[in-house]
Design a protein around this motif. Structure first.
Motif, PDB file in Angstrom:
ATOM      1  N   UNK A  47       0.976  -1.135  -0.021  1.00  0.00           N
ATOM      2  CA  UNK A  47       0.082  -0.185   0.145  1.00  0.00           C
ATOM      3  C   UNK A  47       0.934   1.223  -0.020  1.00  0.00           C
ATOM      4  N   UNK A  48       0.787   2.152  -0.862  1.00  0.00           N
ATOM      5  CA  UNK A  48       1.602   3.208  -1.009  1.00  0.00           C
ATOM      6  C   UNK A  48       0.657   4.346  -1.135  1.00  0.00           C
ATOM      7  N   UNK A  49       1.151   5.623  -0.617  1.00  0.00           N
ATOM      8  CA  UNK A  49       0.306   6.970  -0.859  1.00  0.00           C
ATOM      9  C   UNK A  49       1.337   7.865  -1.071  1.00  0.00           C
ATOM     10  N   UNK A  50       0.781   8.740  -2.307  1.00  0.00           N
ATOM     11  CA  UNK A  50       1.705   9.682  -2.768  1.00  0.00           C
ATOM     12  C   UNK A  50       0.798  11.150  -2.793  1.00  0.00           C
ATOM     13  N   UNK A  51       1.575  12.027  -2.597  1.00  0.00           N
ATOM     14  CA  UNK A  51       0.706  13.389  -3.126  1.00  0.00           C
ATOM     15  C   UNK A  51       1.533  13.825  -4.345  1.00  0.00           C
ATOM     16  N   UNK A  52       1.077  13.765  -5.473  1.00  0.00           N
ATOM     17  CA  UNK A  52       1.617  14.044  -6.651  1.00  0.00           C
ATOM     18  C   UNK A  52       2.891  13.190  -6.673  1.00  0.00           C
ATOM     19  N   UNK A  53       4.150  13.856  -6.906  1.00  0.00           N
ATOM     20  CA  UNK A  53       5.445  12.865  -6.795  1.00  0.00           C
ATOM     21  C   UNK A  53       5.952  12.836  -5.589  1.00  0.00           C
ATOM     22  N   UNK A  54       5.476  13.150  -4.362  1.00  0.00           N
ATOM     23  CA  UNK A  54       6.252  12.869  -3.171  1.00  0.00           C
ATOM     24  C   UNK A  54       5.651  11.646  -2.324  1.00  0.00           C
ATOM     25  N   UNK A  55       6.453  10.844  -1.948  1.00  0.00           N
ATOM     26  CA  UNK A  55       6.167   9.624  -1.158  1.00  0.00           C
ATOM     27  C   UNK A  55       5.611   9.998   0.328  1.00  0.00           C
ATOM     28  N   UNK A  56       4.306   9.455   0.645  1.00  0.00           N
ATOM     29  CA  UNK A  56       3.904   9.748   2.111  1.00  0.00           C
ATOM     30  C   UNK A  56       3.945   8.562   2.705  1.00  0.00           C
ATOM     31  N   UNK A  57       3.803   7.327   2.068  1.00  0.00           N
ATOM     32  CA  UNK A  57       3.714   5.969   2.782  1.00  0.00           C
ATOM     33  C   UNK A  57       3.957   4.968   1.771  1.00  0.00           C
ATOM     34  N   UNK A  58       4.618   3.890   2.226  1.00  0.00           N
ATOM     35  CA  UNK A  58       5.070   2.686   1.392  1.00  0.00           C
ATOM     36  C   UNK A  58       4.970   1.504   2.325  1.00  0.00           C
ATOM     37  N   UNK A  59       3.983   1.051   2.553  1.00  0.00           N
ATOM     38  CA  UNK A  59       3.775  -0.243   3.503  1.00  0.00           C
ATOM     39  C   UNK A  59       3.791  -1.378   2.761  1.00  0.00           C
ATOM     40  N   UNK A  60       4.867  -2.385   3.085  1.00  0.00           N
ATOM     41  CA  UNK A  60       4.854  -3.429   2.403  1.00  0.00           C
ATOM     42  C   UNK A  60       4.717  -4.809   3.151  1.00  0.00           C
ATOM     43  N   UNK A 100       2.600   1.951  -7.769  1.00  0.00           N
ATOM     44  CA  UNK A 100       1.140   1.933  -8.262  1.00  0.00           C
ATOM     45  C   UNK A 100       0.687   3.306  -8.133  1.00  0.00           C
ATOM     46  N   UNK A 101       0.821   3.523  -6.913  1.00  0.00           N
ATOM     47  CA  UNK A 101       0.099   5.040  -6.531  1.00  0.00           C
ATOM     48  C   UNK A 101       0.684   6.271  -7.226  1.00  0.00           C
ATOM     49  N   UNK A 102       2.273   6.029  -7.605  1.00  0.00           N
ATOM     50  CA  UNK A 102       2.933   6.905  -8.642  1.00  0.00           C
ATOM     51  C   UNK A 102       2.459   7.078  -9.886  1.00  0.00           C
ATOM     52  N   UNK A 103       2.022   5.949 -10.559  1.00  0.00           N
ATOM     53  CA  UNK A 103       1.693   5.837 -12.108  1.00  0.00           C
ATOM     54  C   UNK A 103       0.360   6.510 -11.847  1.00  0.00           C
ATOM     55  N   UNK A 104      -0.600   6.043 -10.711  1.00  0.00           N
ATOM     56  CA  UNK A 104      -1.841   6.552 -10.717  1.00  0.00           C
ATOM     57  C   UNK A 104      -1.879   8.006 -10.713  1.00  0.00           C
ATOM     58  N   UNK A 105      -1.000   8.601  -9.792  1.00  0.00           N
ATOM     59  CA  UNK A 105      -0.806   9.945  -9.969  1.00  0.00           C
ATOM     60  C   UNK A 105      -0.482  10.932 -10.856  1.00  0.00           C
ATOM     61  N   UNK A 106       0.456  10.250 -11.650  1.00  0.00           N
ATOM     62  CA  UNK A 106       0.773  10.495 -13.026  1.00  0.00           C
ATOM     63  C   UNK A 106      -0.322  10.649 -14.096  1.00  0.00           C
ATOM     64  N   UNK A 107      -0.981   9.564 -13.958  1.00  0.00           N
ATOM     65  CA  UNK A 107      -2.056   9.369 -14.930  1.00  0.00           C
ATOM     66  C   UNK A 107      -3.273  10.498 -14.733  1.00  0.00           C
TER      67      UNK A 107
END
Ligand code: KG4
Ligand code: ZN
Length: 352
Positions: A23-36, A320-327
């Motif tokens: 589970x990842x959370x990004x705001x735009x291109x900034x990483x906020x969380x990356x739980x694996x 996944x979050x990064x690609x989503x935010x880019x889209x």
């Protein structure tokens, strides 16, 4: 459904294509969380990932991982602007757990759903570490599940598969050869370590799909099963003769054969496509000899290398979050809510 927000979009990404619940959370291109949460330990005694066990582990890890990610990022689910999820390629049952969770969140929160391709996400994640991807970028993905060369003129809309492994993935070859040498799983880091004290030229192991004839049909494809068989036979012959196996030399010579062919084909693809940027992803990118040889050969060819930090190279939700935010940023329409999990999703298809 369009997103109306003046700040950068807050995107939640869910990854469950193999044995990592990410589970990842990004705001735009900034990483906020990356739980694996990895179920790797549960598969070790079977010598490989067991799909049913992986699916059940995803189910158990999904909600706790989601909660941890929100806590780490300091956000509430209701703050999220869009949900992104890996829809393929990967293990069917494992993918379904992530896709079902993403759809449930999308409906409950009334937020758009972006079903994305796992391989494109591996390339996109480098945006977090090194900024916008140069266009075009060549992607080299090397892990326990993939060995791919991707030509990427535009990560949102245009990803082209140039080559793939025709048998084992390169990380799989490391893991299998480690077993032959009596080194523990995962084999890659242990072979890397053992090879430090060995001679890479001690044994001339074969380089798969590298003859002139091979290159005509499989210019950018890889094959590691012949190499694995060759190492297995070499070790068996030694053992049958009652001679000690020089583990460090075998490890170094095997590793050299793998990274020699990978780096040659990556540089060849960059030259052929006049692309001066190589992005490297996947767990095998941690290999010290691969990094050294890439630097040497890319340096000579004038190719810049981008390798994200290891926690972003291995399977995770942040990619996944990064690609989503880019889209989202590119104004791409979200997926339909009935987007299916597609275990054999074509590599060149960025979204489901
Ligand atoms: O991306 P990843 O964590 O996950 C899967 O593909 O599932 O990659 C894991 C693979 C394993 O095969 C492991 O042996 C390999 O990456 N690996 C390495 C090294 N570190 C991990 N292979 C070679 N050298 C390394 N230092
Ligand atoms: Zn992967």
């Amino acid at each position: 459904m369009s997103i109306t927000t003046t700040r950068e979009p807050l995107v939640l990404g869910i990854e469950s294509s193999c044995d990592e619940t990410g589970i990842g959370i990004v705001r735009g291109t900034t990483l906020l969380a990356n739980e694996v949460a990895s179920s790797m330990d549960l598969h070790v005694r079977f010598g490989g990932v067991v799909p049913e066990i992986a699916s059940r582990a995803h189910l158990e890890a999904m909600l706790p991982s989601l909660r941890r990610a929100c806590d780490t990022a300091g956000v509430k689910l209701t703050d999220v602007d869009a949900i992104a999820v890996t829809v393929g390629p990967g293990l069917a049952g494992a993918l379904m757990v992530g896709v079902a969770a993403a759809k449930a969140l999308s409906v409950a929160l009334d937020k758009p759903l972006y079903g994305v391709n796992h391989l494109a996400a591996h390339v996109a994640v480098d945006i977090l570490d090194h900024g916008p991807l140069p266009e075009p970028t060549m992607g080299l993905l090397v892990s326990g599940g993939h060995t791919n060369l991707l030509y990427v003129p535009d990560i949102a809309t245009d990803v082209r598969s140039l080559g793939n492994t025709i048998d084992d993935a390169c990380g799989e070859a490391f893991d299998k050869v480690a077993r032959v040498l009596g080194l523990p799983y995962p084999g890659g880091p242990n072979i890397d370590r053992a090879a430090q004290g060995g001679d890479p030229k001690a044994i001339a192991f074969p380089r798969g799909l590298s003859t002139k004839k091979d290159l005509e049909k499989h210019r950018y494809d890889f094959s590691f099963s012949g190499l694995k068989t060759s190492v297995t036979r070499w070790v068996a012959t030694r053992e049958a003769a009652g001679e000690p196996v020089p583990v460090a030399d075998v490890a170094a010579s095997f590793q050299e054969a793998v990274v020699d062919i990978i780096t040659k084909k990556a540089v060849m693809a960059c030259r052929d496509y006049e692309c001066n940027n190589l992005m490297v992803g996947g767990g095998v990118s941690a290999n010290s000899r691969l990094r050294a040889l890439l630097e040497e050969r890319c340096g000579k060819a004038g190719i810049a290398i981008r390798v994200p930090k290891l926690s972003l190279c291995t399977d995770n939700g942040a990619m996944v979050a990064t690609l989503g935010a880019h889209l989202v940023a590119k104004g791409i329409e979200p997926s339909a809510l009935d987007v299916p999990a597609d275990s054999s999703m074509p590599i060149g298809q960025v979204m489901g």
